[in-house]
Motif scaffolding. Structure first.
Motif, mmCIF file in Angstrom:
data_model
loop_
_atom_site.group_PDB
_atom_site.id
_atom_site.type_symbol
_atom_site.label_atom_id
_atom_site.label_comp_id
_atom_site.label_asym_id
_atom_site.label_seq_id
_atom_site.Cartn_x
_atom_site.Cartn_y
_atom_site.Cartn_z
ATOM 1 N N GLY A 135 0.811 -1.215 0.000
ATOM 2 C CA GLY A 135 0.000 0.000 0.000
ATOM 3 C C GLY A 135 0.839 1.257 0.000
ATOM 4 O O GLY A 135 0.525 2.233 -0.700
ATOM 5 N N LEU A 136 1.933 1.247 0.774
ATOM 6 C CA LEU A 136 2.819 2.402 0.804
ATOM 7 C C LEU A 136 3.478 2.630 -0.556
ATOM 8 O O LEU A 136 3.563 3.761 -1.031
ATOM 9 N N LYS A 137 3.940 1.549 -1.200
ATOM 10 C CA LYS A 137 4.591 1.675 -2.498
ATOM 11 C C LYS A 137 3.623 2.200 -3.551
ATOM 12 O O LYS A 137 3.978 3.050 -4.374
ATOM 13 N N GLU A 138 2.389 1.707 -3.506
ATOM 14 C CA GLU A 138 1.393 2.166 -4.480
ATOM 15 C C GLU A 138 1.144 3.658 -4.335
ATOM 16 O O GLU A 138 1.111 4.400 -5.320
ATOM 17 N N ARG A 139 1.002 4.117 -3.096
ATOM 18 C CA ARG A 139 0.753 5.542 -2.866
ATOM 19 C C ARG A 139 1.978 6.390 -3.229
ATOM 20 O O ARG A 139 1.839 7.486 -3.774
ATOM 21 N N ALA A 140 3.170 5.873 -2.920
ATOM 22 C CA ALA A 140 4.395 6.611 -3.251
ATOM 23 C C ALA A 140 4.551 6.751 -4.755
ATOM 24 O O ALA A 140 4.892 7.828 -5.265
ATOM 25 N N GLY A 147 3.307 14.465 -10.278
ATOM 26 C CA GLY A 147 3.894 15.797 -10.382
ATOM 27 C C GLY A 147 3.712 16.627 -9.128
ATOM 28 O O GLY A 147 3.987 17.828 -9.134
ATOM 29 N N ALA A 148 3.288 16.009 -8.030
ATOM 30 C CA ALA A 148 3.100 16.731 -6.770
ATOM 31 C C ALA A 148 4.432 17.286 -6.284
ATOM 32 O O ALA A 148 5.479 16.652 -6.438
ATOM 33 N N ASP A 149 4.409 18.491 -5.696
ATOM 34 C CA ASP A 149 5.653 19.053 -5.177
ATOM 35 C C ASP A 149 5.982 18.413 -3.837
ATOM 36 O O ASP A 149 5.209 17.629 -3.279
ATOM 37 N N ILE A 150 7.154 18.763 -3.289
ATOM 38 C CA ILE A 150 7.644 18.109 -2.087
ATOM 39 C C ILE A 150 6.732 18.366 -0.894
ATOM 40 O O ILE A 150 6.573 17.508 -0.022
ATOM 41 N N HIS A 151 6.089 19.526 -0.834
ATOM 42 C CA HIS A 151 5.204 19.827 0.283
ATOM 43 C C HIS A 151 3.977 18.923 0.265
ATOM 44 O O HIS A 151 3.573 18.379 1.303
ATOM 45 N N ALA A 152 3.375 18.751 -0.912
ATOM 46 C CA ALA A 152 2.211 17.874 -1.028
ATOM 47 C C ALA A 152 2.584 16.430 -0.741
ATOM 48 O O ALA A 152 1.845 15.693 -0.067
ATOM 49 N N MET A 153 3.750 16.000 -1.232
ATOM 50 C CA MET A 153 4.186 14.628 -1.011
ATOM 51 C C MET A 153 4.439 14.369 0.465
ATOM 52 O O MET A 153 4.015 13.337 1.013
ATOM 53 N N GLN A 159 0.764 11.438 6.962
ATOM 54 C CA GLN A 159 -0.477 10.770 7.310
ATOM 55 C C GLN A 159 -0.326 9.251 7.310
ATOM 56 O O GLN A 159 -1.095 8.550 7.972
ATOM 57 N N MET A 160 0.669 8.762 6.575
ATOM 58 C CA MET A 160 0.845 7.316 6.433
ATOM 59 C C MET A 160 1.890 6.753 7.392
ATOM 60 O O MET A 160 2.200 5.567 7.333
ATOM 61 N N SER A 161 2.416 7.577 8.290
ATOM 62 C CA SER A 161 3.609 7.197 9.041
ATOM 63 C C SER A 161 3.455 7.323 10.556
ATOM 64 O O SER A 161 2.757 8.206 11.054
ATOM 65 N N ARG A 162 4.177 6.457 11.273
ATOM 66 C CA ARG A 162 4.270 6.554 12.727
ATOM 67 C C ARG A 162 5.516 7.323 13.171
ATOM 68 O O ARG A 162 5.680 7.573 14.369
ATOM 69 N N ILE A 163 6.397 7.684 12.229
ATOM 70 C CA ILE A 163 7.653 8.339 12.632
ATOM 71 C C ILE A 163 7.877 9.684 11.947
ATOM 72 O O ILE A 163 8.891 10.333 12.198
ATOM 73 N N LYS A 164 6.963 10.108 11.099
ATOM 74 C CA LYS A 164 7.130 11.385 10.410
ATOM 75 C C LYS A 164 6.292 12.470 11.085
ATOM 76 O O LYS A 164 5.399 12.197 11.886
ATOM 77 N N GLY A 165 6.554 13.718 10.741
ATOM 78 C CA GLY A 165 5.765 14.826 11.271
ATOM 79 C C GLY A 165 5.863 14.996 12.772
ATOM 80 O O GLY A 165 4.889 15.358 13.430
ATOM 81 N N GLY A 166 7.051 14.739 13.353
ATOM 82 C CA GLY A 166 7.238 14.893 14.793
ATOM 83 C C GLY A 166 6.870 13.678 15.608
ATOM 84 O O GLY A 166 7.073 13.661 16.835
ATOM 85 N N SER A 195 10.045 14.617 5.573
ATOM 86 C CA SER A 195 8.663 14.554 6.077
ATOM 87 C C SER A 195 8.591 14.806 7.583
ATOM 88 O O SER A 195 7.714 14.304 8.275
ATOM 89 N N GLY A 196 9.537 15.590 8.088
ATOM 90 C CA GLY A 196 9.497 15.964 9.501
ATOM 91 C C GLY A 196 9.998 14.893 10.451
ATOM 92 O O GLY A 196 9.680 14.926 11.643
ATOM 93 N N ILE A 197 10.844 13.977 9.969
ATOM 94 C CA ILE A 197 11.337 12.907 10.836
ATOM 95 C C ILE A 197 12.226 13.445 11.954
ATOM 96 O O ILE A 197 12.330 12.845 13.027
ATOM 97 N N GLY A 198 12.856 14.589 11.732
ATOM 98 C CA GLY A 198 13.724 15.172 12.755
ATOM 99 C C GLY A 198 13.098 16.315 13.511
ATOM 100 O O GLY A 198 13.759 16.980 14.308
ATOM 101 N N ASP A 199 11.816 16.555 13.276
ATOM 102 C CA ASP A 199 11.114 17.664 13.908
ATOM 103 C C ASP A 199 10.466 17.200 15.213
ATOM 104 O O ASP A 199 10.277 16.001 15.447
#
Length: 369
Positions: A135-140, A147-153, A159-166, A195-199
């Motif tokens: 599922g992650l690979k399909e969405r990636a 053509g989504a920019d880095i912010h949209a990606m 939303q798909m992660s337990r370790i991103k976005g703080g 994706s905010g892994i270090g935030d």
């Protein structure tokens, strides 16, 4: 002056100014920190960043998560996990789980030194409940092709992660986190890099000290300084490569055709929409081919387009160097198939650098005589 060699030298100077080892060493010299109890380096520049930290703190346990073939020279004592980029694989999940485990099990009063660079979004992942690797690979893949920019990606990835976005540091029970990051995003926001892994969240029960140690602006400044040192004026130095390549190419082409002689430097990260079953090449190779069309017939302009990490999409080329003589009508079909890499390689135009030890988005460096 051999313009091709001159452009390569400028690019290499820009990259050297933002290498992970140099950037981290300077940061630790400028702002000394207490000896950490754990060092984690994640991203395409992880090995280079880790080397500088390990040199300063040789007895601290070190975990490196990076792209395949990017771990050469890693300290023998380091735990190293290599994974796929830009589309994650099983090792990406193993890396994400391992990073989460290390952070969660650090003791009270401990200090974590976290080194983050671009690519971390794919290289380390712990998927949210209900998602698996398929599922992650399909969405990636959908995001990359859209053509989504880095912010949209990165918004989608959080939303798909337990370790991103703080979320990673939300599980930290220690006393201090120092994050040193190499920026590969517009605006140099720690919330977006990897994706905010270090935030960290706005309010955390530990001391949080983040710092951006390298960026596209620093690389461009080094390019500009090197050009002036060689007696070549710099006419443009802008971070404006934030659009679809088909929109950017005519805009850049007009600047170069109409601009004054000298070096023109642009930075950023363009986007590209891929067709089904695309050929070989990344956004930089495609943009280089589009720019070759823009300057077709000119004998006074040569252009380098490359990713500062040494790779462009799923290829071993950083980008390409083109001039006004390379274009012919067969380029149209290559563009339509998203096969710029094959077309450019057949003409000896690809730029291959190998891993560079950094990742501050892309550079376009043009010389007009």
């Amino acid at each position: 002056m051999q313009t091709k060699h001159f452009l390569k030298a400028l690019f290499q100077t820009g990259v050297a100014a933002v290498r992970g080892d140099a950037a981290v060493a300077k940061a630790l010299e400028r702002t000394p920190i207490q000896t950490p109890h754990q060092i984690i380096a994640v991203g395409k520049a992880a090995t280079a960043m880790a080397l500088a930290a390990h040199a300063r703190f040789p007895d601290t346990p070190l975990l490196i998560v990076t792209k395949y073939d990017h771990a050469d020279g890693a300290p023998a004592s380091a735990e190293v996990i290599e994974a796929a980029h830009p589309v994650l694989d099983d090792n990406s999940l193993r890396a994400g789980a391992r990073i989460g485990e290390v952070v969660r099990t650090m003791g009270k009063g401990s200090h974590l030194l976290l080194l983050v660079s671009g690519g971390a979004s794919a290289l380390a992942e712990d998927p949210s409940e209900g998602l698996d690797l398929a599922g992650l690979k399909e969405r990636a893949e959908q995001l990359l092709a859209s053509g989504a920019d880095i912010h949209a990606m990165n918004s989608a990835r959080k939303q798909m992660s337990r370790i991103k976005g703080g979320k990673l540091l939300a599980g930290f029970k220690g006393a201090q986190v120092t994050t040193l990051a190499i920026s590969d995003v517009e605006g140099d926001s720690l919330a977006v890099i990897g994706s905010g892994i270090g935030d960290a969240a706005a309010e955390v029960p530990f001391a949080f000290s983040p710092q951006i140690v390298a960026s596209n602006a620093i690389a461009r400044a080094a390019v500009a300084d090197a050009s002036r040192t060689q007696g070549v004026p710099v006419q443009t130095n802008d971070e404006t490569l934030y659009d679809d390549i088909h929109t950017l190419a005519p805009r850049l082409g007009a600047i170069l055709r109409d601009g004054a002689p000298g070096v023109h430097v642009f930075g950023g990260e363009p986007t590209v929409v891929l067709p089904e079953n695309p050929g070989r090449g990344g956004r930089n190779q495609a943009l280089a081919l589009l720019l070759a069309r823009e300057i077709a017939g000119r004998n006074d302009i040569r252009i380098l387009v490359a990713g500062t990490d040494g790779t462009d999409g799923p290829t071993d080329a950083a980008g390409a160097i083109v001039d006004g003589q390379i274009w012919d009508a067969s380029g149209e079909e290559a563009l339509a198939r998203a096969d710029a890499g094959t077309w450019l390689e057949a003409r000896g135009a690809l730029l291959k650098t190998g891993p560079t030890g950094t990742n501050v988005m892309d550079l376009v460096i043009a010389l007009k005589s």
